[in-house]
Design an enzyme around this catalytic site. Structure first.
Site, short mmCIF file in Angstrom:
data_model
loop_
_atom_site.label_atom_id
_atom_site.label_comp_id
_atom_site.label_asym_id
_atom_site.label_seq_id
_atom_site.Cartn_x
_atom_site.Cartn_y
_atom_site.Cartn_z
N CYS A 1 -2.96 -60.22 52.18
CA CYS A 1 -3.90 -59.54 51.26
C CYS A 1 -5.38 -59.43 51.52
O CYS A 1 -5.97 -59.07 52.32
CB CYS A 1 -3.47 -60.37 49.84
SG CYS A 1 -3.84 -59.37 48.26
N HIS B 1 2.26 -60.46 49.55
CA HIS B 1 2.40 -62.01 49.46
C HIS B 1 3.44 -62.46 50.28
O HIS B 1 4.42 -63.04 49.24
CB HIS B 1 1.81 -62.33 48.30
CG HIS B 1 0.39 -62.63 48.01
ND1 HIS B 1 -0.52 -63.45 48.59
CD2 HIS B 1 -0.24 -61.51 47.35
CE1 HIS B 1 -1.85 -62.83 48.24
NE2 HIS B 1 -1.77 -61.78 47.47
N GLU C 1 4.26 -65.23 51.53
CA GLU C 1 4.22 -66.73 51.11
C GLU C 1 5.02 -67.03 49.76
O GLU C 1 5.50 -68.07 49.49
CB GLU C 1 2.95 -67.52 51.21
CG GLU C 1 2.11 -67.15 49.73
CD GLU C 1 1.42 -65.89 49.85
OE1 GLU C 1 1.66 -65.07 50.86
OE2 GLU C 1 0.59 -65.58 48.94
#
Ligand code: MN
Length: 245
Positions: A105, A208, A210
């Protein structure tokens, strides 16, 4: 030895913070996560990267447009000058040294700006897209599609050329930095992935991973590819050290 992965911190009221999800993703993919607080002096950056096997540039606030030669627009968001300074220096040095980098990001935007690219300061006011890039859905939920360039580190990790991702951004890569290729795009043409050509692993993603890796095997594979690149650097460095002895 497991590779040491430096993770850029965000700045909170209470102090510098490593996002839980970034640390867990690195750890569960076989890396040792360490925090990189945005206090590191520029002259220590080479020494720091000498000891790290990988650099994870995390999400956060907007990069100051001064770093890509623009005056700031009303729609640009919060700035974090300390993060800009440290992360741009880390990105430039890691690119120079061939240290594996995963930019997520804001981290992808930092990578692009560090290498001489620019950003849209605000997608809604600077483009005509009608796609929602600031999703109103849980962070683990993918809300828009992307297409992936077949000949890319990203495609090699994923094994597919289309998937769906989450989206929490109002900025995006505009002018791609020299030496970088676009590797993923949303259906509206917004750039969702870049990577440096001729670098072992310098990958930026606008989504994202994660927040997705525990549910989406493709995003888990992206982290594993990053950690594998860091392992190769770690092994190569160990070999060079033995030669020196
Ligand atoms: Mn998006």
């Amino acid at each position: 030895m497991k590779p040491l992965i430096g993770i850029a911190c965000s700045i909170e009221e209470s102090g510098f913070t490593v996002g839980t999800d970034y640390a867990r993703a690195v750890h569960s993919s076989g890396g040792i996560p360490v925090a990189l607080p945005p206090v590191i002096a520029d002259e220590l950056v080479p020494e720091l990267l000498e000891r790290l096997d990988g650099l994870l540039l995390s999400g956060g606030d907007d990069v100051d447009p001064v770093h890509y030669g623009e005056e700031i627009l009303p729609e640009n968001g919060q700035l974090e000058p300390e993060r800009d300074r440290v992360e741009l220096a880390l990105a430039r040095e890691a690119l120079r040294r061939g240290v594996p980098i995963l930019g997520i990001c804001r981290g992808m935007q930092v990578l692009n700006v560090a290498a001489g690219g620019s950003l849209y300061q605000d997608i809604p006011s600077q483009t005509s897209t009608r796609l929602q890039h600031r999703q109103r859905a849980p962070r683990w939920y993918a809300t828009h599609g992307i297409t992936i360039r077949p000949a890319s580190v990203l495609a090699a990790a994923f094994g597919v050329t289309a998937t769906r991702v989450n989206s929490f951004h109002h900025q995006a890569v505009r002018r791609v930095a020299p030496g970088f290729a676009v590797t993923a795009q949303a259906p509206d043409g917004i750039i969702e992935g870049i990577e440096a050509e001729g670098h072992p692993f310098a990958v930026g993603v606008q989504w994202h991973p994660e927040c997705l890796f525990e549910r989406d095997p493709l995003q888990a594979a992206l982290f594993r590819a990053f950690i594998a690149a860091a392992e190769r650097r770690s092994a190569a460095r160990a070999g060079a050290g033995e030669d020196a002895v």
